[in-house]
Scaffold this motif. Sequence first.
Motif, PDB file in Angstrom:
ATOM      1  N   UNK A  75       0.805  -1.212   0.143  1.00  0.00           N
ATOM      2  CA  UNK A  75      -0.126   0.128   0.059  1.00  0.00           C
ATOM      3  C   UNK A  75       0.815   1.375  -0.110  1.00  0.00           C
ATOM      4  N   UNK A  76       2.048   0.943  -0.425  1.00  0.00           N
ATOM      5  CA  UNK A  76       2.883   2.286  -0.428  1.00  0.00           C
ATOM      6  C   UNK A  76       3.184   2.810  -1.680  1.00  0.00           C
ATOM      7  N   UNK A  77       2.568   4.061  -2.345  1.00  0.00           N
ATOM      8  CA  UNK A  77       2.900   4.414  -3.578  1.00  0.00           C
ATOM      9  C   UNK A  77       4.458   4.706  -3.998  1.00  0.00           C
ATOM     10  N   UNK A  78       4.843   4.487  -5.268  1.00  0.00           N
ATOM     11  CA  UNK A  78       6.159   4.762  -5.811  1.00  0.00           C
ATOM     12  C   UNK A  78       6.274   5.477  -7.157  1.00  0.00           C
ATOM     13  N   UNK A  79       7.523   6.079  -6.903  1.00  0.00           N
ATOM     14  CA  UNK A  79       7.691   6.942  -8.145  1.00  0.00           C
ATOM     15  C   UNK A  79       9.156   6.453  -8.769  1.00  0.00           C
ATOM     16  N   UNK A  80       9.053   5.906  -9.986  1.00  0.00           N
ATOM     17  CA  UNK A  80       9.978   5.433 -10.610  1.00  0.00           C
ATOM     18  C   UNK A  80      10.512   6.505 -12.114  1.00  0.00           C
ATOM     19  N   UNK A  81      11.990   6.690 -12.031  1.00  0.00           N
ATOM     20  CA  UNK A  81      12.602   7.428 -13.050  1.00  0.00           C
ATOM     21  C   UNK A  81      13.160   6.353 -14.053  1.00  0.00           C
ATOM     22  N   UNK A  82      12.438   6.398 -15.233  1.00  0.00           N
ATOM     23  CA  UNK A  82      12.606   5.141 -16.219  1.00  0.00           C
ATOM     24  C   UNK A  82      13.468   5.736 -17.280  1.00  0.00           C
ATOM     25  N   UNK A  83      14.725   5.702 -17.158  1.00  0.00           N
ATOM     26  CA  UNK A  83      15.668   6.262 -18.046  1.00  0.00           C
ATOM     27  C   UNK A  83      15.712   5.338 -19.427  1.00  0.00           C
ATOM     28  N   UNK A  84      15.886   4.107 -19.136  1.00  0.00           N
ATOM     29  CA  UNK A  84      16.132   2.917 -20.250  1.00  0.00           C
ATOM     30  C   UNK A  84      14.682   2.627 -20.746  1.00  0.00           C
ATOM     31  N   UNK A  85      13.466   2.936 -20.233  1.00  0.00           N
ATOM     32  CA  UNK A  85      12.498   2.795 -20.865  1.00  0.00           C
ATOM     33  C   UNK A  85      11.949   1.143 -20.706  1.00  0.00           C
ATOM     34  N   UNK A  86      12.267   0.540 -19.680  1.00  0.00           N
ATOM     35  CA  UNK A  86      12.031  -1.089 -19.466  1.00  0.00           C
ATOM     36  C   UNK A  86      11.353  -1.301 -18.118  1.00  0.00           C
ATOM     37  N   UNK A  87      10.581  -0.462 -17.687  1.00  0.00           N
ATOM     38  CA  UNK A  87       9.924  -0.822 -16.502  1.00  0.00           C
ATOM     39  C   UNK A  87       8.126  -0.825 -16.559  1.00  0.00           C
ATOM     40  N   UNK A 247       7.941   7.618 -14.619  1.00  0.00           N
ATOM     41  CA  UNK A 247       8.190   8.624 -15.493  1.00  0.00           C
ATOM     42  C   UNK A 247       9.127   8.291 -16.674  1.00  0.00           C
ATOM     43  N   UNK A 248       8.562   8.274 -17.924  1.00  0.00           N
ATOM     44  CA  UNK A 248       9.155   8.103 -19.169  1.00  0.00           C
ATOM     45  C   UNK A 248      10.322   9.257 -19.279  1.00  0.00           C
ATOM     46  N   UNK A 249      11.495   8.729 -19.264  1.00  0.00           N
ATOM     47  CA  UNK A 249      12.594   9.682 -19.590  1.00  0.00           C
ATOM     48  C   UNK A 249      13.563   9.111 -20.667  1.00  0.00           C
ATOM     49  N   UNK A 250      13.216   8.344 -21.600  1.00  0.00           N
ATOM     50  CA  UNK A 250      13.963   7.570 -22.614  1.00  0.00           C
ATOM     51  C   UNK A 250      14.590   8.687 -23.680  1.00  0.00           C
ATOM     52  N   UNK A 251      13.866  10.004 -23.671  1.00  0.00           N
ATOM     53  CA  UNK A 251      14.279  10.683 -24.697  1.00  0.00           C
ATOM     54  C   UNK A 251      14.894  12.120 -24.147  1.00  0.00           C
ATOM     55  N   UNK A 252      15.090  12.166 -22.883  1.00  0.00           N
ATOM     56  CA  UNK A 252      15.853  13.084 -22.121  1.00  0.00           C
ATOM     57  C   UNK A 252      17.383  12.588 -21.764  1.00  0.00           C
ATOM     58  N   UNK A 253      17.747  11.494 -22.350  1.00  0.00           N
ATOM     59  CA  UNK A 253      19.369  11.036 -21.576  1.00  0.00           C
ATOM     60  C   UNK A 253      20.404  11.989 -22.015  1.00  0.00           C
ATOM     61  N   UNK A 254      20.222  12.598 -23.074  1.00  0.00           N
ATOM     62  CA  UNK A 254      21.230  13.508 -23.387  1.00  0.00           C
ATOM     63  C   UNK A 254      20.912  15.020 -23.038  1.00  0.00           C
ATOM     64  N   UNK A 255      19.835  15.034 -22.094  1.00  0.00           N
ATOM     65  CA  UNK A 255      19.518  16.268 -21.633  1.00  0.00           C
ATOM     66  C   UNK A 255      19.483  16.500 -19.992  1.00  0.00           C
ATOM     67  N   UNK A 256      20.478  16.323 -19.373  1.00  0.00           N
ATOM     68  CA  UNK A 256      20.739  16.270 -17.955  1.00  0.00           C
ATOM     69  C   UNK A 256      20.285  17.400 -17.322  1.00  0.00           C
ATOM     70  N   UNK A 257      20.261  18.564 -17.826  1.00  0.00           N
ATOM     71  CA  UNK A 257      20.079  19.801 -17.170  1.00  0.00           C
ATOM     72  C   UNK A 257      18.619  19.906 -16.937  1.00  0.00           C
ATOM     73  N   UNK A 258      17.714  19.245 -17.862  1.00  0.00           N
ATOM     74  CA  UNK A 258      16.306  19.167 -17.883  1.00  0.00           C
ATOM     75  C   UNK A 258      16.001  18.022 -16.618  1.00  0.00           C
ATOM     76  N   UNK A 259      16.520  17.016 -16.644  1.00  0.00           N
ATOM     77  CA  UNK A 259      16.592  16.043 -15.671  1.00  0.00           C
ATOM     78  C   UNK A 259      16.722  16.501 -14.195  1.00  0.00           C
TER      79      UNK A 259
END
Length: 514
Positions: A75-87, A247-259
């Motif tokens: 019953x504990x919510x989770x937030x995942x940063x999915x950099x590789x897009x495999x979650x 959070x789908x982050x596959x398209x910002x791997x080369x934008x670390x400032x935004x991340x």
Amino acid sequence: MSKKDAFLKYINDGNTTKGDFISVGSAILDNETIKGAYVKIPLKTLNRHGLIAGATGTGKTKSLQVLAENLSEKGIPVLLMDIKGDLSGLAEPSPGHPKITERHEKIGIPFESKNFPVEILTLSEQDGVRLRATVSEFGPVLLSRILDLSDAQSGIVAVIFKYCDDNKMPLLDLKDFKKILQYATQEGKEEFEDDYGRISTASTGAILRKVVALEQQGADKFFGETSFDVQDLLRIDNQGKGYINIIRLTDIQDRPKLFSTFMLSLLAEIYSTFPEEGDSERPELVLFIDEAHLIFNEASKALLNQIESIVKLIRSKGVGLYFVTQNPTDVPEAVLSQLGLKIQHALRAFTANDRKAIKLTAQNYPDSEYYDTAEVLTSLGIGEALVSALDEKGRPTPLAATMMRAPMSRMDILTDSELKTLLSNSKLVKKYNEEIDRESAYELLNEKIDRAEASEAKEKALKEKEALEKAQSRERTSSTRSRRSTAMNPIVKVLTSATFIRSVFGILTKIMKK
């Protein structure tokens, strides 16, 4: 007592817990998985933060998945940063596999196939719930740190925010912020100087260049409305499972400032809005930051200090942070020292630098008479890890080489049709995906400038009209004076007199008669 029995006692004595817990697997001794030597993590300590590290392909993502599943089930919510897009496969049950069955037989934990409530979020134009925040929500201090501004430049940003507050001009997106920066040194220069002091053109130019650099990494998509409410990360489904927000982050791997911009704003918003929980029995929310080096490698000193401060303070809000990266040295020491749970997968010693890094990594773990930590780090198999957690009293549990349990959900991504179905059923997509561009500083300043220009043009036209009328008046006066002057001339008077005219006509008449 045999070595095996002594080891079992060593593990179980150190993993006793009176409260609820997550069991991540069974301990390994001399390459044998010991049934009953369960490695447990008390829920009470999961807000003490953690680290999942290891070389590529050693099982970090699956360990993350196992933790997220078990937290959700509690019953504990989770937030995942999915950099590789495999979650995204967390939304579907595992199809099972003979190797999974074999693994769980060794561990001694029955395998169950389950799916979990999942919400897909996005920072960009990818499909998912749009995450946005307004410039005003960042505030002058946080925005200055994101932009890595000097003290003088930060002071200008503070003045800009004060001006907007005083004049009720909402700062929603970056075009608002850029417009007010330009206004402060151009059309509104005198206004700013009178009320707030002189604003340096050179400084505003430097700030603008940094804002443009941030825009080029896609920040214009992030700043704006509808602003995301972090309370929506705390949802529980009707079966009592915590939502897993990916959070789908596959398209910002080369934008670390935004991340890093997003991460810092999210943590700051959570810290400022979540109530104090104190020493609670379970976390309210757990965040997993995959590829954590993307935050730290590109962060300025000011940004690092801000992250370190939040990591130290946010656990009092019942929030746990877990960094996932290849090597513990990717995480600053000030942050690493705050991490209670460490799940260390295998490291590879291909070079001299690798061997040095392994020795340093081994020093981060408690000593154990059963393991040579540096040696074990290079010999762990896929899905095996050294685990050290905290017990309910905050003491490190015994170091255990562990065969990790397999994920209950699918270890693969959703298909396009499955993703489309998931998003079509999402309440948050409907709530946040309508883009709003209401009247804000940009529009209000443009109106103000237009009014000023119209007033100036009207005043100029009035002055020109007055000038023309004066010129025409002078011209008429001059003409009148000229006529009067001519009329008063003695010669003109003689030539135009009646006597002279009669004389001329008399002479002409005589000549004509002759």
